[in-house]
Design a protein around this motif. Sequence first.
Motif, mmCIF file in Angstrom:
data_model
loop_
_atom_site.group_PDB
_atom_site.id
_atom_site.type_symbol
_atom_site.label_atom_id
_atom_site.label_comp_id
_atom_site.label_asym_id
_atom_site.label_seq_id
_atom_site.Cartn_x
_atom_site.Cartn_y
_atom_site.Cartn_z
ATOM 1 N N PHE A 59 1.325 -1.372 -0.371
ATOM 2 C CA PHE A 59 -0.001 0.040 0.241
ATOM 3 C C PHE A 59 0.954 0.793 -0.029
ATOM 4 O O PHE A 59 2.107 1.708 0.376
ATOM 5 C CB PHE A 59 -1.116 0.193 1.180
ATOM 6 N N TYR B 73 0.003 4.939 1.384
ATOM 7 C CA TYR B 73 -1.104 5.924 2.674
ATOM 8 C C TYR B 73 -0.336 7.545 2.376
ATOM 9 O O TYR B 73 1.090 7.673 2.198
ATOM 10 C CB TYR B 73 -0.728 5.642 3.614
ATOM 11 N N GLN C 18 -0.078 10.896 3.862
ATOM 12 C CA GLN C 18 -1.262 11.986 5.322
ATOM 13 C C GLN C 18 -0.551 13.569 5.143
ATOM 14 O O GLN C 18 0.611 13.602 5.083
ATOM 15 C CB GLN C 18 0.487 11.487 6.648
ATOM 16 N N MET D 270 2.927 13.439 3.003
ATOM 17 C CA MET D 270 3.928 12.185 3.972
ATOM 18 C C MET D 270 3.227 11.232 3.360
ATOM 19 O O MET D 270 2.075 11.404 2.603
ATOM 20 C CB MET D 270 3.740 11.868 5.232
ATOM 21 N N PHE E 76 3.532 7.408 2.777
ATOM 22 C CA PHE E 76 4.087 5.895 3.715
ATOM 23 C C PHE E 76 4.157 4.374 2.731
ATOM 24 O O PHE E 76 2.364 4.598 2.477
ATOM 25 C CB PHE E 76 3.411 6.232 5.554
ATOM 26 N N PHE F 220 5.311 -0.679 7.891
ATOM 27 C CA PHE F 220 4.877 0.265 7.677
ATOM 28 C C PHE F 220 6.716 1.364 7.665
ATOM 29 O O PHE F 220 7.899 0.984 8.409
ATOM 30 C CB PHE F 220 4.491 1.457 8.474
ATOM 31 N N GLY F 221 7.062 1.864 5.946
ATOM 32 C CA GLY F 221 8.360 2.497 6.606
ATOM 33 C C GLY F 221 8.487 4.160 7.260
ATOM 34 O O GLY F 221 6.816 4.100 7.065
ATOM 35 N N ALA F 222 9.495 4.357 6.625
ATOM 36 C CA ALA F 222 9.696 5.757 7.856
ATOM 37 C C ALA F 222 9.319 7.288 7.069
ATOM 38 O O ALA F 222 8.789 8.021 7.831
ATOM 39 C CB ALA F 222 10.762 6.026 8.028
#
Lengths: 110, 112
Positions: B35, B37, B39, B89, B91, B102-104
């Motif tokens: 995925f 995402y 933010q 952001m 992710f 999740f990645g950073a």
Amino acid sequence: DGGITQSPKYLFRKEGQNVTLSCEQNLNHDAMYWYRQDPGQGLRLIYYSQIVNDFQKGDIAEGYSVSREKKESFPLTVTSAQKNPTAFYLCASLTVYGYTFGSGTRLTVV
Amino acid sequence: AQTVTQSQPEMSVQEAETVTLSCTYDTSENNYYLFWYKQPPSRQMILVIRQEAYKQQNATENRFSVNFQKAAKSFSLKISDSQLGDTAMYFCAFINNNDMRFGAGTRLTVKP
């Protein structure tokens, strides 16, 4: 509309206090999650629950506790043992189609 | 352990141009989901796009598309015709058996 409701949006905690963050969903999803997000960083898993009356620790569970007495609700308690609780907290439910997130709670220690 | 790596902490792009965000992951599983995402400043997490590992065809959602390279364990996001509202952001995330990582994150800024 179905979704995840987190409350309150902002929460202030005094040193030594326990506080509880609410998370409610009307999606009929089994799996629910709590994440912590610090400024400029990704999400870190605190606790998750795949079924009522069962939950597992995530990567940073120390100082936190949860309950899952009913499918719709997954509250998170930040205890006084959590030494650095100031952060943004996100609740989510999960299916293979991905997460549905709540709008988050910003917790600040005063 | 399953890990997700986003190697670009920050990126910027001019409005109307195209940008690609990188993501690599590590897993021994064969069936999983990936995925992206978004933010925005509101901090609401919004699903951008989803890819099933068993599908070879790359997922596309309007201006957003992915380049999924399963053998290389790579899952990049391409944003075409970037808009100011894409500033956020981003992710990358991986799910297998209810274990989601999740990645950073990559902070993307779209410049007018």
